[in-house]
Design a protein around this motif. Structure first.
Motif, short mmCIF file in Angstrom:
data_model
loop_
_atom_site.label_atom_id
_atom_site.label_comp_id
_atom_site.label_asym_id
_atom_site.label_seq_id
_atom_site.Cartn_x
_atom_site.Cartn_y
_atom_site.Cartn_z
N ILE A 173 -85.70 3.31 -28.90
CA ILE A 173 -86.95 3.37 -28.12
C ILE A 173 -86.94 4.62 -27.25
N VAL A 174 -85.80 4.92 -26.64
CA VAL A 174 -85.69 6.14 -25.84
C VAL A 174 -85.99 7.36 -26.70
N LEU A 177 -89.99 6.79 -28.28
CA LEU A 177 -91.14 6.49 -27.42
C LEU A 177 -91.00 7.05 -26.01
N GLY A 178 -89.79 7.40 -25.61
CA GLY A 178 -89.62 7.98 -24.29
C GLY A 178 -89.71 6.97 -23.17
N PRO A 179 -90.14 7.41 -21.98
CA PRO A 179 -90.13 6.55 -20.78
C PRO A 179 -91.28 5.56 -20.69
N THR A 199 -87.58 1.39 -17.86
CA THR A 199 -87.68 2.12 -19.12
C THR A 199 -86.49 1.73 -19.99
N ALA A 200 -86.56 2.06 -21.27
CA ALA A 200 -85.45 1.74 -22.16
C ALA A 200 -84.17 2.43 -21.69
N ALA A 201 -84.30 3.66 -21.19
CA ALA A 201 -83.13 4.39 -20.69
C ALA A 201 -82.53 3.68 -19.48
N GLU A 202 -83.38 3.18 -18.60
CA GLU A 202 -82.89 2.47 -17.41
C GLU A 202 -82.20 1.16 -17.80
#
Length: 273
Positions: A173-174, A177-179, A199-202
């Motif tokens: 997703i990161v 699709l990004g944040p 977000t997915a990164a978080e």
């Protein structure tokens, strides 16, 4: 006269979530078709119900559907249940319901719990439009392709995912699709119910510090932007993805797809200045 096929929703965790109507129907039918007879017998025992059970799962769905159809045609009433939630939602049952409809056999839904709707209702993400996509592909290439294809849809995306694949899916997703806002709903209605949002990164950063996840997971992704709605300057859109951990060339590709441009066009526009 044929019997009726009842599609009965059962609890996704908390056994108190079985409806009064579901209890009555399960007491009245002649037979109950279920994925795991041991699991369903435990639920029935909680409510003092004793009925003949027949296994009906993905490995015998084709042959067992024929048997159940013959019983229905002979006047037997049957309840179809899954191990948890509403049957047919990422569970067996489609062949049986379709065939029953085609043969004029009454099919009656007994609504109730659904991990999909329960998670969506408590997620805090838009609910005016959403799409349920079941389990994403297990292979990274196919999974990323799916995310890229549906990422711009102006609706909330809802998936089920296995605990052992959730980190890989979040990473994809990161990358694609990004944040975007993401909610991970785990063990909904159970003792260890949990909702993680960010977000997915978080979420990846949070989960990296924890033991491997266990239990049932519903993964929800916030609305995408249509191509026309992409007002963010190209350089900022690319930079946002890079800051979220997306590799530079993948960021170019993702932004290009969202704007209806080629990756080369995006790269050229950004390097002209």
């Amino acid at each position: 006269m044929s019997g009726t096929l009842f599609v009965v929703a059962t609890p996704i965790g908390n056994l108190e979530d079985l409806t009064f109507r579901a209890v009555r129907i399960l007491r009245e039918v002649d037979r109950i078709a279920c994925e795991d007879t041991r699991h369903t017998r435990q639920l029935l025992g909680r409510h003092g119900i004793s009925k003949p059970l027949v296994s009906y799962h993905e490995h015998n769905e084709s042959t067992r559907s024929e048997e159940l159809l013959r019983d229905l045609q002979a006047g037997t009433s049957i309840a179809l249940v899954s191990d948890a939630g509403t049957p047919l939602i990422s569970d067996p049952g489609y062949r049986l319901v379709k065939a029953a409809r085609q043969q004029g056999i009454p099919v009656s839904p007994i609504p109730g719990p659904s991990a999909l709707l329960a998670s969506l209702s408590a997620s805090g993400l838009p609910t005016d439009a959403f799409v349920f996509l079941g389990f994403p592909p297990s292979k990274q290439g196919a999974r990323r392709k799916l995310l890229e294809e549906c990422g711009a849809w102006p609706m909330t995306l809802v998936f089920y995912e296995a605990p052992h694949r959730i980190l890989d899916t979040l990473a994809d997703i990161v990358a694609t699709l990004g944040p975007r806002p993401v909610v991970l709903a785990r063990e909904v209605t159970k003792v260890h119910e949990e909702f993680l949002q960010g977000t997915a990164a978080e979420l990846l950063a949070v989960l990296a510090k924890r033991p491997p996840l266990k239990g049932e997971i519903t993964l929800l992704i916030g609305k995408g932007e249509s191509v026309e709605a992409g007002d963010t300057p190209l350089d900022l859109a690319v930079q946002e993805l890079i800051q979220a951990g997306v590799p530079r060339m993948q960021a170019f590709k993702t932004v290009a797809k969202r704007r209806g441009l080629s990756k080369r066009e995006v790269y050229k526009k950004l390097t002209e200045h």
